[in-house]
Design a protein around this motif. Structure first.
Motif, short mmCIF file in Angstrom:
data_model
loop_
_atom_site.label_atom_id
_atom_site.label_comp_id
_atom_site.label_asym_id
_atom_site.label_seq_id
_atom_site.Cartn_x
_atom_site.Cartn_y
_atom_site.Cartn_z
N TYR A 164 0.79 -1.47 -0.13
CA TYR A 164 0.22 -0.27 0.22
C TYR A 164 0.94 1.32 0.40
N THR A 165 0.51 1.96 -1.13
CA THR A 165 1.59 3.46 -1.02
C THR A 165 0.52 4.54 -0.66
N ALA A 166 -0.61 4.66 -0.35
CA ALA A 166 -1.31 5.51 0.01
C ALA A 166 -2.86 5.06 0.66
N MET A 167 -3.62 5.06 2.02
CA MET A 167 -5.05 4.74 2.27
C MET A 167 -4.95 5.81 3.23
N ARG A 168 -5.89 7.08 2.55
CA ARG A 168 -6.49 7.95 3.80
C ARG A 168 -7.76 8.79 3.07
N TRP A 169 -8.63 9.50 3.37
CA TRP A 169 -8.97 9.74 3.51
C TRP A 169 -8.83 11.24 2.69
N THR A 170 -9.18 12.57 1.40
CA THR A 170 -8.89 13.66 0.90
C THR A 170 -9.33 14.11 0.11
N ASP A 171 -9.43 15.44 0.19
CA ASP A 171 -10.02 16.42 -0.88
C ASP A 171 -10.13 16.17 -1.99
N GLU A 172 -8.98 15.97 -2.65
CA GLU A 172 -8.57 16.11 -3.87
C GLU A 172 -9.23 15.08 -4.60
N PRO A 173 -10.23 15.86 -5.77
CA PRO A 173 -11.02 14.38 -6.71
C PRO A 173 -9.67 13.93 -7.63
N PRO A 174 -10.34 12.47 -7.85
CA PRO A 174 -9.26 12.23 -9.34
C PRO A 174 -9.41 12.69 -10.69
N PRO A 175 -8.48 12.62 -10.97
CA PRO A 175 -7.89 13.50 -11.81
C PRO A 175 -8.10 13.17 -13.18
N PHE A 176 -9.61 12.27 -13.48
CA PHE A 176 -9.62 12.03 -15.17
C PHE A 176 -11.22 12.15 -14.65
N ASP A 177 -12.23 12.10 -15.94
CA ASP A 177 -13.05 12.10 -15.64
C ASP A 177 -13.64 11.24 -16.97
N GLU A 178 -13.27 10.70 -17.97
CA GLU A 178 -13.91 9.70 -18.21
C GLU A 178 -13.34 8.23 -18.49
N ASP A 179 -14.07 7.10 -19.10
CA ASP A 179 -13.62 5.67 -18.82
C ASP A 179 -12.32 5.95 -20.42
N MET A 180 -11.71 4.69 -19.38
CA MET A 180 -10.06 4.58 -21.05
C MET A 180 -9.39 3.24 -20.22
N THR A 208 4.30 3.30 -24.59
CA THR A 208 3.07 4.30 -24.73
C THR A 208 3.38 5.52 -22.68
N ALA A 209 3.39 6.43 -23.56
CA ALA A 209 3.17 7.16 -22.24
C ALA A 209 1.88 7.58 -21.82
N PRO A 210 1.40 7.44 -20.69
CA PRO A 210 0.07 7.79 -19.37
C PRO A 210 -1.16 8.54 -20.70
N PRO A 211 -1.70 9.13 -20.21
CA PRO A 211 -2.64 9.68 -21.05
C PRO A 211 -2.64 11.28 -20.24
N LYS A 212 -2.90 11.98 -21.02
CA LYS A 212 -3.34 13.54 -20.08
C LYS A 212 -3.80 13.43 -18.69
N GLY A 213 -2.92 13.45 -17.60
CA GLY A 213 -4.51 14.00 -16.24
C GLY A 213 -3.43 12.47 -15.39
N ALA A 214 -2.50 11.58 -16.36
CA ALA A 214 -2.32 10.78 -14.98
C ALA A 214 -0.91 11.31 -14.22
#
Length: 390
Positions: free
Chosen positions: A353-369, A383-389
């Protein structure tokens, strides 16, 4: 019916074969046959008909990911278990059993973790790095292939975002690195074998983001045991009452024999203990429930693959298979920090586990891929990660 078949398949898969990467369709088809035969043999005429929850009546959101174009294509699951000397080594005194043969490590961790300060935020966020070990065919070295899996769940809702990132393959140990250099330091490897029924190409740099799922998206998320955020907040904190309630929730979702439902109680308890947004008191109750379950034993203090001193607990495959699951806990906080898997006396993978917490920062994407992992359905480099990764 389609979801019921998938759930039977998931429940029937031997725990020691729980993957941390892509599941080949041929393997899935073979396991489906086993699942259906086992249902006929073990459940025939001995169990009353189980209730079947209609598809869609409880949104799936838990942190196990099963996604794909049809019923499933990728499984990211908890994979655990190695002996000291096979990736871990003793780092202190062994754990002592609790009263009645219970896990002393889990009972001690429960007493510690329930003192954790209560926090809050807009999203429950979990990030973990899963690693598989692959022997390179015809070569004298082993690779560590890693993925990062991130999950966000909006507080008080069933809205869930997830992301799967292929972060590449590297030699597993210093000795493997020397053998890799002697092999010309290749940056890609073509593998095939029991865990890769079809030829697959592993890339040194990986393939970046290969899967994203958003609320109401096209991804088909089917966790093994569904527990909604609303249900988590109402679960009892007395271990015996918690076990009864988890069994009721599982019984509502599965048309399965009693012995399979009992086995899945441990899966639900592990989810509560390790990944779901449980309160400190509820997390401690999950530990105490696990401490008294059959097949649980203390390993003691070991050093994990990250070089940390951890307290380890083993969970034996209740079907009698050769696999064993081991959970790692922080001795100071009682929180889960990783796990390992072993099959037939050899390590097969581990998770941190590298993180496990409550946060106010939203996910950096809003579309399926979704796109094929490297070496599956296409050739070429990373392949380079999509924008927002991130």
């Amino acid at each position: 019916m389609k979801q019921d078949l998938m759930r039977r398949l998931t429940a029937a898969r031997p725990e020691h074969l729980d993957p941390v990467g892509a599941v080949d369709p041929a393997v899935r088809e073979s396991e489906l046959g086993t699942a259906m035969r086992r249902d006929e043999e073990a459940g025939r005429a001995t169990e009353a008909p189980r209730r079947r929850r209609l598809p869609g009546t409880r949104p799936a959101w838990a942190t196990a990911l099963v996604a794909g174009a049809t019923a499933a294509a990728t499984v990211v699951a908890l994979a655990i278990g190695t002996e000291p000397g096979d990736g871990t080594r003793p780092a202190g005194p062994g754990g002592q059993g609790g009263p009645g043969g219970e896990s002393g490590i889990l009972l001690a961790a429960a007493s510690t973790v329930e003192k954790t300060p209560i926090t809050s935020g807009a999203y429950w966020y979990v990030a973990k790095r899963t690693t598989q070990l692959h022997k390179v065919p015809g070569k004298d070295y082993t690779l560590r292939r890693s993925h990062v899996h991130r999950v966000w769940v909006a507080a008080g809702t069933t809205k869930r975002w997830s992301e799967l990132v292929d972060t590449g393959a590297r030699p597993a140990t210093p000795a493997d690195r020397e053998a890799w250099r002697a092999d010309g330091a290749p940056r890609s490897w073509r593998l095939t074998g029991p865990m890769t029924p079809r030829t697959e190409t592993l890339l040194y740099k990986g393939g970046g983001v290969i899967q994203r799922d958003v609320p109401d998206g096209k991804g088909n998320i089917v966790p093994l045991v569904e527990i909604s955020p609303a249900e988590v907040s109402t679960l009892p904190v007395k271990p015996s009452a918690l076990r009864t309630r988890l069994l009721e929730l599982i019984d509502e979702d599965y048309n399965a024999p009693r012995h399979e439902l009992e086995r899945m109680v441990m899966s639900a308890a592990v989810d509560l203990a390790t990944e779901l947004p449980a309160s400190p008191e509820l997390r401690a109750a999950a530990y105490r429930l696990m401490a008294s379950e059959p097949g649980v034993r203390d390993i003691g203090r070991v050093t994990d693959h990250e070089g940390r001193a951890v307290d380890a607990v083993a969970i034996r495959d209740r079907r009698g298979g050769p696999g064993e699951r081991r959970l790692f806990f922080d001795p100071d906080t009682g929180m889960p920090i990783g796990s390992e898997s072993r099959t037939g006396g050899r390590p097969t993978g581990f998770m941190t586990y590298t993180a496990m917490r409550w946060t106010d920062e939203p996910p950096p994407f809003d579309e399926d891929m979704s796109r094929p992992p490297p070496g599956q359905g296409r050739e070429g480099g990373a392949t380079a990660p999509p924008k927002g990764a991130r």
